[in-house]
Structure formats: structure tokens, C-alpha cells
Design an enzyme around this catalytic site. Structure first.
Site, PDB file in Angstrom:
ATOM      1  N   LYS A 164       0.843  -1.199   0.000  1.00  0.00           N
ATOM      2  CA  LYS A 164       0.000   0.000   0.000  1.00  0.00           C
ATOM      3  C   LYS A 164       0.871   1.238   0.000  1.00  0.00           C
ATOM      4  O   LYS A 164       1.841   1.322   0.746  1.00  0.00           O
ATOM      5  CB  LYS A 164      -0.862   0.035   1.270  1.00  0.00           C
ATOM      6  CG  LYS A 164      -2.060  -0.903   1.252  1.00  0.00           C
ATOM      7  CD  LYS A 164      -2.752  -0.837   2.606  1.00  0.00           C
ATOM      8  CE  LYS A 164      -4.254  -0.832   2.495  1.00  0.00           C
ATOM      9  NZ  LYS A 164      -4.895  -0.748   3.812  1.00  0.00           N
ATOM     10  N   GLU A 206       0.899  -5.096   4.253  1.00  0.00           N
ATOM     11  CA  GLU A 206      -0.150  -5.528   5.156  1.00  0.00           C
ATOM     12  C   GLU A 206      -0.689  -6.868   4.666  1.00  0.00           C
ATOM     13  O   GLU A 206      -0.694  -7.114   3.460  1.00  0.00           O
ATOM     14  CB  GLU A 206      -1.277  -4.483   5.120  1.00  0.00           C
ATOM     15  CG  GLU A 206      -2.076  -4.368   6.389  1.00  0.00           C
ATOM     16  CD  GLU A 206      -3.053  -3.192   6.312  1.00  0.00           C
ATOM     17  OE1 GLU A 206      -2.655  -2.080   6.704  1.00  0.00           O
ATOM     18  OE2 GLU A 206      -4.181  -3.408   5.855  1.00  0.00           O
ATOM     19  N   ARG A 298     -20.781   4.703  19.833  1.00  0.00           N
ATOM     20  CA  ARG A 298     -22.199   5.098  19.846  1.00  0.00           C
ATOM     21  C   ARG A 298     -23.041   3.835  19.756  1.00  0.00           C
ATOM     22  O   ARG A 298     -22.516   2.755  19.551  1.00  0.00           O
ATOM     23  CB  ARG A 298     -22.488   5.980  18.635  1.00  0.00           C
ATOM     24  CG  ARG A 298     -22.042   5.298  17.362  1.00  0.00           C
ATOM     25  CD  ARG A 298     -22.506   5.991  16.127  1.00  0.00           C
ATOM     26  NE  ARG A 298     -21.816   5.495  14.941  1.00  0.00           N
ATOM     27  CZ  ARG A 298     -22.078   4.374  14.307  1.00  0.00           C
ATOM     28  NH1 ARG A 298     -23.044   3.589  14.743  1.00  0.00           N
ATOM     29  NH2 ARG A 298     -21.404   4.001  13.250  1.00  0.00           N
ATOM     30  N   VAL A 301     -27.078   0.988  14.409  1.00  0.00           N
ATOM     31  CA  VAL A 301     -28.340   0.658  13.749  1.00  0.00           C
ATOM     32  C   VAL A 301     -28.767  -0.772  14.114  1.00  0.00           C
ATOM     33  O   VAL A 301     -29.922  -1.021  14.445  1.00  0.00           O
ATOM     34  CB  VAL A 301     -28.203   0.783  12.210  1.00  0.00           C
ATOM     35  CG1 VAL A 301     -29.478   0.359  11.516  1.00  0.00           C
ATOM     36  CG2 VAL A 301     -27.825   2.202  11.806  1.00  0.00           C
TER      37      VAL A 301
END
Lengths: 462, 82
Positions: A164, A206, A298, A301
């Protein structure tokens, strides 16, 4: 009615739609008064009709209402609310919002601003994970000095690997090497391309995860202690948007599940996490290993499927913790039972590349029966505004086994009447016929492949 | 010379520019070719490009930048070249 003792007296909901309704219900059960803030488009929405008070904070544009920190804070001050629940999306992961709410002496229902900032930054979150002994995607941890260093890293983590560009992003500047020979051939090219494309020839290595599942762990923390509520699998995604979620994850060996959940608790306790949170992992089916990718600070959904298998009301626990109580749950008291599935019913046309379909909801007949739940923020006759996301509702089913849950989902989808505009309900009915869905043999790439094949079939038959 | 009014087919928010810092897609007097993007309409967080179906000269935007529109509202006007 007396409350269960939450320290919160009046809660302002800084969100809209189904999650606002969900928060109001949890608050109501605890005897907490609610204030719903709305844009001009949402004066009549279900959450506004359910809340004790409604305040219009701005015009239809989210940027001038639900995302406008000053407008929301003004409503907080004027309403006399002693707590704010941000839901998901909008300001839920804004460290600035969390900080400014607390500066008013009002409780922000989530972790403190510093934790949001730390876990919201990919590099910092990765460091926190490593410090807590949570596995991250193996790689070179920074730039590789040259060919020898690259080969050394690749042989340590095993092929295939990704090269990358350090300055790249959003999927650009990535090459895959399946063998040592491929790596030796690809590295100089990758460095040249990185220099040409990004003005920096730095590259890092990676592990390339060909066969990944998206698995996430729900946690609750009170700032001192944290518990996990097992995992959810959300591999079925389109453009990184989850479409269908299940709990538990069928493909996970029990030993891996135990490690994954324990790691989530370590990380949550390591950052003194307060509130509800989710740790997202990639599960590499080939290496049978899991890697932390990010944390969502948080409620999510797809939280209902966790509620269905554990019997824990996550929003209630969140409000109790934010009201100042210590975590009421002990890890050994939390057990997972049966299987739950959530499908997202969006106002989009799945046969026309998910083109948005706002407008009047002339029909909404919601399915029922044991183990069936429909979370929505709209009612029959409502006009679905074009200004916000397309989620109309979430159909959630639970049964003792996954096969029984799939059968129940088919029945519930058959009962659901929603229209006349197209929704993703028809997509879910089609997915239920797919052999890979029935056997649970999916990866994070599965849905996009399946959709591409389906689009081709539709085109040919047209 | 005929003036063609480009009407919105969808409700949403209309944007005159590809991003807040960018120049508008068209300024009055600019040439318009078939397929040129004239505006974006944001519907449920998707940005739908509005492309010209006629060639001509751009006359101006009728709906203000960043404001809400309903189907049938005039987005902009093009003076069609013969």
C-alpha cells in the site's frame, strides 16, 4: 410511574427517524421526560408525536439543523434538558459536540470527547488496540525500508500481502502479491507508482485478507468496568453500507468467539469506556484469525439483534450508565440464546441500482407475532423526506435456530406491506432464496458480486 | 431562439457546484453540450447529476444553490441553439 433510578430527568434527542423513537421508548420506560428536536421537514414525524416536547431547530437541510451544533445546543439550554442522546450518525461521533454539551453541565450520552477523538482516529485506535493486546491487521507498522525488509515482513505474516502506498487512500495505490516472486516483482513498480501518484514513494506491507467476514462485538462500559454482549455478523454490505445483520456469527469457532469478545472487553476497559460501543473486526476465514479495524463510540443501527439474543435493553442500560449508575450487568449474567436477523428496509429501488425513492408512504402494514420486531420512525400516510438517509425501518426476527429465524424472516417479509414506492424489502425476499445465504457462506464481497450477477440477469431477460 | 427550462424530476436539495469550494457547473453565457452536468440534486444522501439533454447557451439557475426543490420546480434555463 417511578423511574428505576436514572439520574437523568429530561433527555433531549438530537436525532430523527427510527432511532429517535427507540430512544424515546427507552427513556419513557425509565420515567425520563423527552425533548425531540426537529428540522422543519420533521415536525410531524413519529418521534415528534411521541416526545413530551418538540423544538424546531432549523430548516430541512441537515447541515442547518441536526448537524448544526449551535442550533442543537441552543435547544439544550432552552429546554432545560439534563442529558442529550445523539443516536447514530449526525453528531454522535463529534468530539466537539460531546465537549460542548458537557461544558453546559449537561450529560452527553456517550463516551467523553477525548475517547471519541482517540477511537475515531484510525492510527490512535490501532495503537490503543495494540496496547490492550487486541490483534490488528498484521503488517509492517509503517514504511518498509526496501526489498529485503518487505520480504522479511511478508514472510513473517504470510502471503498474500498488500503493498500500500503510504500516501494513498480510499483503495488507491494498492497491489497484491501472492508469492515472494510476485512481491519482488511488484515492489519497485509499486514504489514508482506511489511516487508518480502521490509524490511519495513510501509503501507499507499488510496482510491481504481475501476471505473476510465483518464481525463486531457489542460492549457496555461504565468507565471502570466493561462487559461484552457477544458478536454480530454484518458481512452483507453494499458500498460499505450494511444491508443484513445476524447474531451470533455462524462461521465463528467458539474459541475464536471467546477471544474476540474478551479482546473487546480489554480494549473497552483499556480506554475507560463509558456507554455503548462496538468494536469492529475483520475475521480472516483462511487464517482463522481476527483483526480489530475500528471502534464505533455510539449505539448502532443493528443493536436490536443483540437485544434479541441477550434479552438486554441496550438503550436502557446506556441511559442508566449515563445517569451515573454503575454497570448493572455482570459478564456471567449475559448469555446468548437462539439466532436473530435484522434486514434494513430502505426507500431505494434495488432493481435500479438502489435509486432513492422518497415520497408518500401510502401503505405500511407491519408484521407481528412472537420473535418479530419492526423498528421504524414512520407511519402509514407519512411523507418520507428526501433530505436524510433512506432507512424506513428495520425488520428483526428471532428464533431458536438460524434455520428457524430464516423461515420466520420469510414469513414476516411476506406479511410486510410497504409502498407504493420501491423498497429494499424485495431485495431481502430475493436474498432469502440464495443458497449461500441459506447456508451462511458469505464474505464481505459476496453481496456486491451477487448484485452484479443479478443485474446482469435482469439486463439479459429484459 | 427558444428557452428550455430544466425541471427537477425528484425532490431534494439542488447544488450548483460539485463541492462547496468549487466553481458552479455553468455560468450565464456558457456553452452547454448534450450530456454536460448542470447541477446535482441530493436525494437521501445520494448525489444525482442533472445532465443537459439539449445543447445551447446557459441562461442561469432558477433554484438557489443548496435549497430544497420539489418535482417540477425549474432548476435552470438553457437557450437552445438551432
Amino acid at each position: 410511574m417511578t423511574s428505576q433510578g436514572s439520574g437523568i430527568k429530561k433527555l433531549l434527542i438530537a436525532n430523527r427517524g427510527e432511532i429517535a423513537v427507540r430512544i424515546i421508548r427507552a427513556a419513557r420506560d425509565l420515567g425520563i421526560r423527552t425533548v425531540q428536536v426537529v428540522s422543519e421537514a420533521d415536525r410531524e414525524m413519529l418521534a415528534a408525536r411521541m416526545a413530551d416536547e418538540v423544538m424546531v431547530i432549523g430548516p430541512v437541510q441537515a447541515a442547518k439543523s441536526y448537524l448544526d451544533i449551535d442550533a442543537v445546543l441552543k435547544a439544550v439550554s432552552e429546554s432545560g434538558a439534563d442529558a442529550v442522546h445523539p443516536g447514530y450518525g449526525f453528531l454522535s461521533e463529534s468530539a466537539e459536540f460531546a465537549r460542548r454539551v458537557s461544558e453546559l453541565g449537561v450529560t452527553f450520552c456517550g463516551p467523553d470527547a477525548a475517547t471519541i477523538e482517540r477511537m475515531g482516529d484510525k492510527v490512535n485506535a490501532r495503537t490503543a488496540a495494540i496496547e490492550a493486546g487486541v490483534p490488528v491487521v498484521p503488517g509492517s507498522d509503517g514504511r518498509v525500508a526496501g526489498l529485503d525488509a518487505a520480504v522479511e515482513v511478508a514472510e513473517r505474516i504470510g502471503y498474500p500481502v498488500m503493498i500500500k502506498a503510504a500516501a494513498g487512500g480510499g483503495g488507491r495505490g494498492i497491489r497484491i502479491a501472492n508469492t515472494r516472486e510476485e512481491l519482488i516483482a511488484a515492489l519497485p513498480t509499486a514504489m514508482n507508482e506511489a511516487r508518480a501518484g502521490f509524490g511519495d514513494d513510501g509503501v507499507y506491507i499488510e496482510a491481504f485478507i481475501r476471505n473476510a467476514r465483518h464481525i463486531e462485538v457489542q460492549i457496555l462500559g461504565d468507565g471502570t468496568r466493561a462487559v461484552h454482549l457477544f458478536e454480530r455478523e454484518c458481512s452483507l454490505q453494499r458500498r460499505r453500507q450494511k444491508v443484513w445483520e445476524e447474531a451470533p456469527a455462524v462461521a465463528l469457532p467458539d474459541s475464536v468467539r471467546a477471544d474476540l469478545c474478551a479482546a473487546a472487553v480489554r480494549l473497552a476497559e483499556g480506554v475507560s469506556y463509558r456507554g455503548a460501543g462496538t468494536l469492529e473486526y475483520l475475521y480472516d476465514m483462511d487464517r482463522e484469525a481476527f483483526y480489530f479495524i475500528e471502534m464505533n463510540t455510539r449505539i448502532q443501527v443493528e443493536h436490536p439483534i443483540t437485544e434479541m439474543i441477550t434479552g438486554v435493553d441496550l438503550l436502557r442500560e446506556m441511559l442508566l450508565i449515563m445517569g451515573g449508575e454503575p454497570l448493572s450487568l455482570k459478564q456471567e449474567d449475559i448469555t446468548a440464546r437462539g439466532h436473530a436477523i435484522e434486514v434494513r428496509i430502505n426507500a431505494e429501488n434495488p432493481d435500479k441500482n438502489f435509486f432513492p425513492a422518497p415520497g408518500v408512504l401510502e401503505t405500511l402494514k407491519v408484521p407481528g407475532g412472537p420473535g418479530v420486531r419492526f423498528d421504524t420512525g414512520v407511519c402509514e400516510g407519512d411523507t418520507i423526506p428526501p433530505y436524510y438517509d433512506s432507512l424506513l425501518g428495520k425488520l428483526i426476527v428471532w428464533d431458536r435456530t438460524r434455520d428457524a429465524a430464516l423461515a420466520k424472516l420469510a414469513g414476516a417479509l411476506g406479511e410486510l406491506q410497504i409502498g407504493p414506492k420501491p423498497t429494499t424489502a424485495s431485495l431481502h425476499a430475493a436474498l432469502l432464496m440464495a443458497p449461500d445465504i441459506i447456508s451462511g457462506s458469505v464474505s464481505t464481497l459476496w453481496l456486491e458480486d451477487w448484485l452484479a450477477t443479478r443485474a446482469e440477469d435482469i439486463r439479459k431477460s429484459a | 431562439m427558444a428557452i428550455t427550462q430544466i425541471e427537477a424530476a425528484l425532490p431534494g436539495l439542488v447544488f450548483h457546484r460539485p463541492s462547496p469550494e468549487a466553481e458552479p457547473f455553468k455560468a450565464p453565457g456558457d456553452a452547454v453540450a448534450v450530456g454536460d452536468t448542470l447541477a446535482l440534486v441530493e436525494v437521501m444522501k445520494s448525489f444525482i447529476p442533472i445532465e443537459a439533454e439539449v445543447a445551447g447557451t446557459f441562461k442561469g439557475y432558477a433554484a438557489p444553490d443548496g435549497e430544497s426543490i420539489e418535482p417540477g420546480d425549474v432548476l435552470c434555463e438553457i437557450e437552445v441553439s438551432e
